[in-house]
Write an enzyme that holds these catalytic residues in place. Sequence first.
Site, mmCIF file in Angstrom:
data_model
loop_
_atom_site.group_PDB
_atom_site.id
_atom_site.type_symbol
_atom_site.label_atom_id
_atom_site.label_comp_id
_atom_site.label_asym_id
_atom_site.label_seq_id
_atom_site.Cartn_x
_atom_site.Cartn_y
_atom_site.Cartn_z
ATOM 1 N N GLY A 1 34.459 42.879 43.683
ATOM 2 C CA GLY A 1 34.885 41.419 43.334
ATOM 3 C C GLY A 1 34.197 40.483 44.146
ATOM 4 O O GLY A 1 33.130 40.824 44.809
ATOM 5 N N LYS A 2 34.598 39.181 43.885
ATOM 6 C CA LYS A 2 33.718 38.203 44.517
ATOM 7 C C LYS A 2 34.562 36.990 44.252
ATOM 8 O O LYS A 2 35.504 36.791 43.248
ATOM 9 C CB LYS A 2 32.303 37.888 43.857
ATOM 10 C CG LYS A 2 31.230 37.167 44.749
ATOM 11 C CD LYS A 2 30.729 38.248 45.607
ATOM 12 C CE LYS A 2 29.758 37.643 46.651
ATOM 13 N NZ LYS A 2 29.328 38.546 47.572
#
Length: 424
Positions: free
Chosen positions: A113-114
């Site tokens: 994720g980011k």
Amino acid sequence: MSAATEAIAEQELNPWIAAERRFNEAAERLAMDDGLRKVLRTPSREITVYIPVVLDDGRIEVFTGYRVQHSIARGPAKGGIRYAPDVSLEEVRALASWMTWKCAVVNIPFGGGKGGVICDPNVLSQGELERLTRRYTADLIEFLGPDKDVPAPDMNTNDQVMAWVMDTYSMHVRHTTTAVVTGKPLDLGGSRGRTEATGRGCMIVTQQALERFGLKPTDTSVVIQGFGNVGGMAARLMARAGFRIIAIIEYDGAVLNNKGLDIEALLLHRKETGSIRDFPGGTNVDRDEALYLECDVLLPAAKENVITSRTAPHLRCRILTEGANGPTTPEADRILEEKGIFVIPDILANAGGVTVSYFEWVQDRQGFFWNEDLVNTRLEEIMVGSFRDVVKYSAQHKVNNRTAAYMLALDRVAFAIKLRGLYA
Ligand code: NAD
């Protein structure tokens, strides 16, 4: 520069295009079926939030923030939050997919994720940053959690920002939940060894590569670009291990000493003067030229897109340890291969950070904290094992290390998806 060259250059530097090209090459070599490719290429979820913040002068500003969960096939999404004026959904999406592959290469039970918020942290006060962080977290509250998505610091965010995320989340769920983020201060459930972890990981994989060249650290010359968390720590640890760090390159200059720089003294000099330039234990050199110095190891640890079709032909290193994320463009990969440079790709070389983040999450969930030696020993086990896996895969499939790392990662994520099956 002509319009045509500019267009090519822009394409070469686009992180999403680079991520796609590497993905496609690995998927092709794995003969992965089209359906699975679609699943792996597409993020699970992209969330956009509009964050209203009362500024110190009473005005209201609305910031745009993103969180992309690329994959949760192997575990909760894992990845940093960055604050910068040029954050874009496309960039966050590319970085989220990188995290999926990075976690899979080192075989830790996370997806990728980011997150990011479009803002200029240099003009925001601490109070404004805190309100921004808390509202961003609150807007994402149902998507975050130790079993869902675990953020960490990234560009312009730090342990204080993680403490605010943790506190906001904890206030919403009505109990202290330290495992919702990593990279926290030690007193709030952070892990020993986290600050050094990425630089230490770079050193460990470089030591593994040296064995292939019959080199000892004391025979090895190193050039490092970036003297921040990753580059500074790598320089300090490698110097202590006997490596000869002949040059450090920063944004405002470079310093050279062929006998080896005294890294502790250079750190002190930078602290006192604000720059690495004019260091009495070395000579100032041009920072572009310094990248092309003859050396055994080049360790880019500053930013993306440093090794491109323009710079790669001039490199004179034997080993390239990618401390930064995305320092090399796909066009440059081909040139490095032709030159016979042994590349330790970013998703392996800089995975020490996320590995110790994993240790932090484990310790928070157990409520039992390890001493630094145990953290470092376990980090070494994972980095050495992962390096060997990638090199073995590369030999078996007759591909370069980067393609091998992507193939290994894609294979692991695809296997998890196949085992789980597609729900509904
Ligand atoms: P940092 O901000 O602490 O350090 C970066 C350093 O590079 C700074 O000292 C900066 O002045 C210097 N720099 C910037 N532009 C430069 C240029 N053009 N030439 C030379 N020097 C330049 O950041 P960091 O945490 O060390 O991260 C560096 C890279 O490593 C980034 O690509 C980041 O995404 C990646 N990374 C960091 C971690 C981590 O744990 N910190 C983990 C994985 C990957």
